[in-house]
Design an enzyme around this catalytic site. Structure first.
Site, PDB file in Angstrom:
ATOM      1  N   ASP A   1      -7.709  -8.021   0.535  1.00  0.00           N
ATOM      2  CA  ASP A   1      -6.120  -7.883   1.993  1.00  0.00           C
ATOM      3  C   ASP A   1      -7.327  -7.430   2.745  1.00  0.00           C
ATOM      4  O   ASP A   1      -8.052  -6.452   3.563  1.00  0.00           O
ATOM      5  CB  ASP A   1      -5.486  -6.744   2.062  1.00  0.00           C
TER       6      ASP A   1
ATOM      7  N   ASP B   1       0.837  -1.084  -0.142  1.00  0.00           N
ATOM      8  CA  ASP B   1       0.084   0.036  -0.355  1.00  0.00           C
ATOM      9  C   ASP B   1       1.117   1.269   0.240  1.00  0.00           C
ATOM     10  O   ASP B   1       2.217   1.447   0.757  1.00  0.00           O
ATOM     11  CB  ASP B   1      -1.000  -0.036   1.327  1.00  0.00           C
TER      12      ASP B   1
HETATM   13  N1  LIG Z   1      -4.440   3.528   0.044  1.00  0.00           N
HETATM   14  C1  LIG Z   1      -5.953   2.902   0.895  1.00  0.00           C
HETATM   15  N2  LIG Z   1      -5.271   2.092   1.561  1.00  0.00           N
HETATM   16  C2  LIG Z   1      -6.828   2.055   2.452  1.00  0.00           C
HETATM   17  C3  LIG Z   1      -6.789   0.453   3.271  1.00  0.00           C
HETATM   18  C4  LIG Z   1      -5.584   0.306   3.710  1.00  0.00           C
HETATM   19  C5  LIG Z   1      -6.357  -1.513   3.291  1.00  0.00           C
HETATM   20  N3  LIG Z   1      -4.870  -2.809   4.215  1.00  0.00           N
HETATM   21  C6  LIG Z   1      -3.232  -1.611   3.868  1.00  0.00           C
HETATM   22  C7  LIG Z   1      -1.971  -2.667   5.155  1.00  0.00           C
HETATM   23  C8  LIG Z   1      -0.887  -2.420   4.370  1.00  0.00           C
HETATM   24  C9  LIG Z   1       0.360  -3.465   5.787  1.00  0.00           C
HETATM   25  C10 LIG Z   1      -0.733  -3.251   7.031  1.00  0.00           C
HETATM   26  C11 LIG Z   1      -2.173  -3.420   7.435  1.00  0.00           C
HETATM   27  C12 LIG Z   1      -3.151  -3.024   6.192  1.00  0.00           C
HETATM   28  C13 LIG Z   1      -8.069   0.115   4.106  1.00  0.00           C
HETATM   29  N4  LIG Z   1      -8.161  -0.546   5.404  1.00  0.00           N
HETATM   30  C14 LIG Z   1      -9.717  -0.374   5.071  1.00  0.00           C
HETATM   31  N5  LIG Z   1     -10.276  -1.079   5.749  1.00  0.00           N
HETATM   32  C15 LIG Z   1      -9.685  -1.860   7.023  1.00  0.00           C
HETATM   33  C16 LIG Z   1     -10.815  -1.940   8.356  1.00  0.00           C
HETATM   34  C17 LIG Z   1     -10.021  -3.231   9.120  1.00  0.00           C
HETATM   35  C18 LIG Z   1     -10.809  -4.239   9.233  1.00  0.00           C
HETATM   36  C19 LIG Z   1     -10.188  -4.958  10.085  1.00  0.00           C
HETATM   37  C20 LIG Z   1      -9.605  -4.336  11.099  1.00  0.00           C
HETATM   38  C21 LIG Z   1      -8.910  -3.173  11.170  1.00  0.00           C
HETATM   39  C22 LIG Z   1      -9.565  -2.516   9.981  1.00  0.00           C
HETATM   40  N6  LIG Z   1     -10.056   0.569   4.644  1.00  0.00           N
HETATM   41  C23 LIG Z   1      -9.253   0.640   3.402  1.00  0.00           C
HETATM   42  C24 LIG Z   1      -9.303   1.944   2.644  1.00  0.00           C
HETATM   43  C25 LIG Z   1      -8.194   1.908   1.858  1.00  0.00           C
HETATM   44  C26 LIG Z   1      -7.850   3.401   0.958  1.00  0.00           C
HETATM   45  O1  LIG Z   1      -8.794   3.750   0.718  1.00  0.00           O
HETATM   46  N7  LIG Z   1      -6.971   3.910   0.817  1.00  0.00           N
END
Ligand SMILES: Nc1nc2c(CCNCC3CCCCC3)c3[nH]c(NCCc4ccccc4)nc3cc2c(=O)[nH]1
Length: 373
Positions: free
Chosen positions: A267, A93
């Site tokens: 993911d 990301d």
């Molecule tokens: N650029 C970008 N990244 C987003 C991400 C991060 C995706 N995971 C990256 C990953 C990289 C490596 C380390 C970990 C993350 C998101 N995650 C969520 N919801 C998570 C909702 C959630 C679900 C379960 C537990 C916590 C949060 N919505 C997201 C929207 C976006 C977005 O618009 N733009």
């Protein structure tokens, strides 16, 4: 070498798609779930265990790695694949989402995001160009544009501002990325829960002719139905011959319903994070192994699973490990959960291939609702 990045659509079942992304480091079978690697590790698991669950690709973590050990150091050490001993594709990301959720004293403007590290308070600036540079230093195979994701609910004007900024950043990332055969840069559709903004974002990104498209700005506090409605607006506007990645999603139920609306890649930290806290995903629903009711239960989580963590250990033992805060407990449950998600995806791919996705999804969901598990 044939095209270094190729997405082949192999079958369709309604809006659900069966496909494969072929890259120099390997092939990604879609629909795909990408386990999240945080600091160059899928927490508590070895890469052999991750690979053994059937994962074709994992996520690297730009934000964490740029802070520690540093992108230039990872490059000097041969890149993320060498560093973490994962020779298959890695998606990173851009880091912006994590900056906004983890860093302190962060500021976002046209140039990019500036912030202080949550580790040592050092000051960092991340422009679209720097994000692409960092992802290149990590030797990432699929790189994400820098974008601004707005938590929902949000005012139309705020969502519009962030969506337009993200489009300008997409163009800057496209230029910075240039032409890197064997690697891909994906754009990220923003637009909150506003169909008109989703449409504009999708169409402008489509015109950039990128290798793949993520749907961002979802799973940020909105009800599941709002997320699904935005997929029904967005996916039909994206090129059918390019992969679609729904960022940060999600639960097994989210995945089934999003595949049904045209998503190819997912993911989520859920399976590993929940595992570390004692929550097991199984074919018959979730099992919270912190609960004392498991203290004398000699049954494994799933005697039919191909994953040792699900098949070979009693719930009583897992309950004991979690209560005793033994790291083996976190490892076994993370392993079970990643294996469960990969088996879920394999079942989805098989069902789309045989034109039985709708009935398969109904059967899977019904088994979760089963009685005492
Ligand atoms: N650029 C970008 N990244 C987003 C991400 C991060 C995706 N995971 C990256 C990953 C990289 C490596 C380390 C970990 C993350 C998101 N995650 C969520 N919801 C998570 C909702 C959630 C679900 C379960 C537990 C916590 C949060 N919505 C997201 C929207 C976006 C977005 O618009 N733009």
């Amino acid at each position: 070498m044939s095209e270094p990045f190729r997405f082949q659509l192999q079958a369709k079942d309604g809006a659900a798609r069966l496909g494969a992304i072929t890259m120099p480091r390997g092939t990604i079978r879609t629909p795909a779930f990408m386990p999240v690697g945080t600091a160059a590790t899928v927490k508590t698991l070895t890469m052999d265990q991750v690979r053994g669950t059937g994962a074709d690709i994992i996520l690297g973590n730009t934000y964490h790695l740029m802070l520690r050990p540093g992108a230039e150091r990872v490059a000097r050490l041969g890149g993320l694949h060498e560093f973490a001993r994962w020779p298959h594709p890695i998606l990173t990301d851009s880091g912006g989402f994590q900056v906004m959720s983890l860093a302190t004293l962060r500021k976002l403007d046209e140039k990019g995001v500036t912030f202080r590290s949550h580790i040592d308070g050092a000051k960092y600036e991340m422009s679209p160009e720097r994000s692409i540079e960092i992802q290149g230093l990590l030797d990432s195979d699929i790189q994400m544009q820098l974008d601004e994701c707005v938590a929902l609910p949000a005012a139309y004007a705020e969502v519009e501002r962030a969506m337009e900024l993200s489009l300008r950043w997409a163009e800057r990332c496209r230029i910075a990325f240039g032409d890197q055969p064997g690697r891909a840069m994906f754009g990220i559709v923003q637009g909150g829960a506003e169909p008109a903004l989703r449409e504009r974002s999708a169409l402008v990104l489509k015109a950039m002719d990128l290798k793949g498209y993520a749907v961002g700005g979802l799973a940020v506090g909105e009800p599941q139905q709002v997320m699904l409605d935005m997929l029904e607006v967005t996916c039909p506007l994206l090129p059918a011959e390019k992969p679609r990645y729904l960022m940060g999603v999600g639960t097994p139920d989210d995945i089934l319903k999003s595949v049904a609306r045209g998503i190819d890649m997912f993911d989520c930290v859920m399976p590993t994070r929940a595992g570390r806290h004692g929550l097991a995903f199984t074919r018959r629903g979730r099992v919270n192994l912190r609960n004392a009711r498991h203290a004398d239960d000699h049954r494994p989580l799933d005697e039919e699973s191909d994953c040792p963590a699900a098949r070979d250990y009693s719930r009583a033992y897992l309950h004991h490990l979690i209560r005793a805060q033994e790291s083996l407990g976190a490892m076994l449950l993370s392993w079970n959960n990643i294996a469960y998600y990969q088996n879920l995806m394999q079942g989805i791919r098989d069902a789309i291939g045989s034109g039985t996705f709708v009935s398969h999804a109904e059967k899977i969901s019904a088994s979760w609702a089963q009685g005492d598990i």
